[in-house]
Scaffold this motif. Structure first.
Motif: not given
Length: 137
Positions: A49-59, A19-30
């Motif tokens: 469910w809001i879709y969020a991605f850890t990087d452009e490759e995951a998106l 959860l801490g890592e999730f809160r600190r991570t910049v996510l990409l939300v289409p």
């Protein structure tokens, strides 16, 4: 973030670290194309469910999985870069109904759901918050 998701999925992780890592991570939300550029989301089990991605490759894997990847009909996908903390603390309270975050949903072994429960979203938005808890906000 990917390492914490992997650890949690393999049973060796710690929910607090995840959860801490999730809160600190910049996510990409289409952004949705059809509703004025709102955040792209889906419904499952009565939860948005809001879709969020850890990087452009995951998106990009998500785009391909949706069948909207390369080709003549392909479009450019706009997205918002946002901290996970801001997504749950500032955005989710503005959404009507139970709302969580689905991270890297196109990655079968690397996805993670952050449901609308106490400890993840504000108590006033949590489906498991009792009346006493919600009034304390």
């Amino acid at each position: 973030m990917a390492e914490e998701i992997y650890a949690a999925r393999s049973g060796s992780g710690h929910s607090g670290r995840l959860l801490g890592e999730f809160r600190r991570t910049v996510l990409l939300v289409p952004l949705s194309e059809g509703d004025g550029g709102g955040l792209m989301s889906g419904w499952q089990g009565g939860v948005r469910w809001i879709y969020a991605f850890t990087d452009e490759e995951a998106l990009a894997r998500f785009v391909v999985a949706r069948g909207a990847g390369a080709g003549a009909g392909a479009r450019e996908w706009e997205y918002l870069s946002i901290l996970g903390a801001r997504l749950v603390d500032a955005v989710i309270p503005t959404v009507e109904g139970p709302t969580g975050v689905a991270v890297d949903v196109a990655d079968e072994d690397g996805s993670m759901l952050f449901p609308p429960v106490v400890g993840i979203v504000p108590d006033a938005c949590a489906v498991d918050a009792g009346p006493d808890r919600a009034e304390a906000v």
